[in-house]
Design an enzyme around this catalytic site. Sequence first.
Site, mmCIF file in Angstrom:
data_model
loop_
_atom_site.group_PDB
_atom_site.id
_atom_site.type_symbol
_atom_site.label_atom_id
_atom_site.label_comp_id
_atom_site.label_asym_id
_atom_site.label_seq_id
_atom_site.Cartn_x
_atom_site.Cartn_y
_atom_site.Cartn_z
ATOM 1 N N CYS A 88 0.814 -1.230 0.000
ATOM 2 C CA CYS A 88 0.000 0.000 0.000
ATOM 3 C C CYS A 88 0.846 1.279 0.000
ATOM 4 C CB CYS A 88 -0.951 0.004 1.180
ATOM 5 S SG CYS A 88 -2.135 -1.345 1.090
ATOM 6 N N HIS A 102 -2.908 7.564 1.796
ATOM 7 C CA HIS A 102 -3.329 6.254 1.286
ATOM 8 C C HIS A 102 -4.727 5.972 1.839
ATOM 9 C CE1 HIS A 102 -3.813 2.092 0.547
ATOM 10 N NE2 HIS A 102 -3.606 1.721 1.807
ATOM 11 N N ASN A 149 -9.937 -0.027 -0.239
ATOM 12 C CA ASN A 149 -8.472 0.046 -0.234
ATOM 13 C C ASN A 149 -7.938 -0.589 -1.524
ATOM 14 O OD1 ASN A 149 -5.737 -0.181 0.185
ATOM 15 N ND2 ASN A 149 -5.896 -1.027 2.248
HETATM 16 C C1 LIG Z 1 -10.291 -4.385 10.227
HETATM 17 C C2 LIG Z 1 -10.917 -3.378 11.164
HETATM 18 C C3 LIG Z 1 -11.899 -2.513 10.405
HETATM 19 C C4 LIG Z 1 -11.651 -4.154 12.258
HETATM 20 O O1 LIG Z 1 -12.237 -3.232 13.158
HETATM 21 P P1 LIG Z 1 -12.210 -3.509 14.742
HETATM 22 O O2 LIG Z 1 -12.990 -2.432 15.384
HETATM 23 O O3 LIG Z 1 -10.779 -3.678 15.098
HETATM 24 O O4 LIG Z 1 -13.021 -4.838 14.816
HETATM 25 P P2 LIG Z 1 -12.576 -6.196 15.511
HETATM 26 O O5 LIG Z 1 -11.494 -6.823 14.708
HETATM 27 O O6 LIG Z 1 -12.338 -5.897 16.950
HETATM 28 O O7 LIG Z 1 -13.842 -7.054 15.337
HETATM 29 C C5 LIG Z 1 -14.971 -6.785 16.087
HETATM 30 C C6 LIG Z 1 -16.007 -7.857 15.802
HETATM 31 O O8 LIG Z 1 -16.521 -7.677 14.466
HETATM 32 C C7 LIG Z 1 -16.474 -8.902 13.757
HETATM 33 N N1 LIG Z 1 -16.270 -8.634 12.353
HETATM 34 C C8 LIG Z 1 -15.094 -8.587 11.674
HETATM 35 N N2 LIG Z 1 -15.331 -8.302 10.386
HETATM 36 C C9 LIG Z 1 -16.642 -8.140 10.253
HETATM 37 C C10 LIG Z 1 -17.485 -7.825 9.177
HETATM 38 N N3 LIG Z 1 -16.997 -7.606 7.945
HETATM 39 N N4 LIG Z 1 -18.794 -7.728 9.399
HETATM 40 C C11 LIG Z 1 -19.318 -7.929 10.610
HETATM 41 N N5 LIG Z 1 -18.578 -8.245 11.679
HETATM 42 C C12 LIG Z 1 -17.265 -8.349 11.499
HETATM 43 C C13 LIG Z 1 -15.321 -9.654 14.375
HETATM 44 O O9 LIG Z 1 -15.463 -11.017 14.123
HETATM 45 C C14 LIG Z 1 -15.451 -9.288 15.824
HETATM 46 O O10 LIG Z 1 -16.446 -10.090 16.357
HETATM 47 P P3 LIG Z 1 -16.232 -10.790 17.798
HETATM 48 O O11 LIG Z 1 -16.033 -9.633 18.756
HETATM 49 O O12 LIG Z 1 -17.474 -11.561 17.985
HETATM 50 O O13 LIG Z 1 -15.004 -11.616 17.640
HETATM 51 C C15 LIG Z 1 -9.821 -2.492 11.839
HETATM 52 O O14 LIG Z 1 -9.037 -3.259 12.697
HETATM 53 C C16 LIG Z 1 -8.954 -1.823 10.819
HETATM 54 O O15 LIG Z 1 -9.376 -0.948 10.118
HETATM 55 N N6 LIG Z 1 -7.643 -2.196 10.744
HETATM 56 C C17 LIG Z 1 -6.746 -1.683 9.743
HETATM 57 C C18 LIG Z 1 -6.900 -2.507 8.507
HETATM 58 C C19 LIG Z 1 -6.256 -1.887 7.300
HETATM 59 O O16 LIG Z 1 -6.543 -0.776 6.964
HETATM 60 N N7 LIG Z 1 -5.393 -2.665 6.639
HETATM 61 C C20 LIG Z 1 -4.754 -2.258 5.448
HETATM 62 C C21 LIG Z 1 -3.641 -1.323 5.750
HETATM 63 S S1 LIG Z 1 -2.800 -0.904 4.289
#
Ligand SMILES: CC(C)(COP(=O)(O)OP(=O)(O)OC[C@H]1O[C@@H](n2cnc3c(N)ncnc32)[C@H](O)[C@@H]1OP(=O)(O)O)[C@@H](O)C(=O)NCCC(=O)NCCS
Length: 321
Positions: free
Chosen positions: A114, A250, A280
């Site tokens: 990225c 980004h 993304n």
């Molecule tokens: C991925 C991201 C959006 C997840 O958000 P979060 O607030 O951390 O969410 P969590 O991982 O704590 O998950 C919370 C719950 O939602 C659930 N969940 C995950 N994806 C889901 C989806 N698409 N739909 C519904 N529920 C979902 C999880 O299973 C978890 O459930 P649980 O508590 O029963 O286990 C966040 O961590 C993020 O943006 N990270 C950066 C990712 C990124 O940008 N990567 C590329 C960088 S170049």
Amino acid sequence: MALYARVIGWGGYLPEKVLTNDDLAKQIDTSDEWIFSRTGIRQRHIAAEGELTSDLAVKAAIAAMDRAKITADDVDMIILSTVTPDNTFPATAARVQAKLGIKGGAAFDIGAACAGFIYASSLANNYIKTGYAKTILVIGVETFSRIVDWEDRTTCVLFGDGAGAVIYQAHEDDSDTPRGILGYELHTDGRLYDILRTDGGPSETSSMGHLTMDGREVYRHAVTKLVEVSQSIMAAHNLAVTDLDWIIPHQANARIIAATGERLGLPEDRTVLTVTNHANTSAASIPLALMEMGHKIQPGETVLMEALGAGLVWGAMVLRW
Ligand SMILES: CC(C)(COP(=O)(O)OP(=O)(O)OC[C@H]1O[C@@H](n2cnc3c(N)ncnc32)[C@H](O)[C@@H]1OP(=O)(O)O)[C@@H](O)C(=O)NCCC(=O)NCCS
């Protein structure tokens, strides 16, 4: 005489097919509300069957070359950033070169996920500053739809396909306010290799694998490192927040962009946000943002770009338009 890599053209391409959050909710256990509230994403574009990374790249390149009013004969280098190439080898850039009818010069790929557009642009800057190349086509392009696991709701909702391209051209400029790339800063921390990667690859498993990610860890590192690198590059160029006309981050996640902007005190109305419609697109996200809003940037305005991706790799670049 000082040489600067000036942006003379830009363009992008998004595949026709749009996959909305509601569409996804029919395939996996997710919802528009969950995705939008955590990422700011509403939809993503998906390459058609048989539509390759090189096809996307060529369309973006043609748009950028048209805007720059240059032809294939003018391009003396292609630097293509992707982690989703047509084939393991040769470089997708070679295929793009042929499809564009460019007959000479060098064409190669780089993989910086990225942060790829900033890494590729830093190379273009160096080739131009040393006088090695005059006109360089930089492309950021990805087909992440081919490497995400469509049954893994924690990752598949985040990514989209697309391509963006920029033409940099050498300009001599001895003024106090030269136009072109002013500088860049690049970082890698390979100890964080495992928090965002594919679980396959030709050497490790001889299969392609799927994208895997520890989202929380990536989020945490993204905000901290993007704040640090932005502060560092602004200090290196004596720039205050008020000197920045545009911030083009980004586009991974609207929350990362908001949290980074808040900590830096960046103006929201000058911070570009395209993740809502593109999701993304990895190396393509910054040049695709330019596709959307590049026409608003006035000559002489100062632009900060920053990005972080798998590696982890991250970086920032400052340019005067
Ligand atoms: C991925 C991201 C959006 C997840 O958000 P979060 O607030 O951390 O969410 P969590 O991982 O704590 O998950 C919370 C719950 O939602 C659930 N969940 C995950 N994806 C889901 C989806 N698409 N739909 C519904 N529920 C979902 C999880 O299973 C978890 O459930 P649980 O508590 O029963 O286990 C966040 O961590 C993020 O943006 N990270 C950066 C990712 C990124 O940008 N990567 C590329 C960088 S170049």
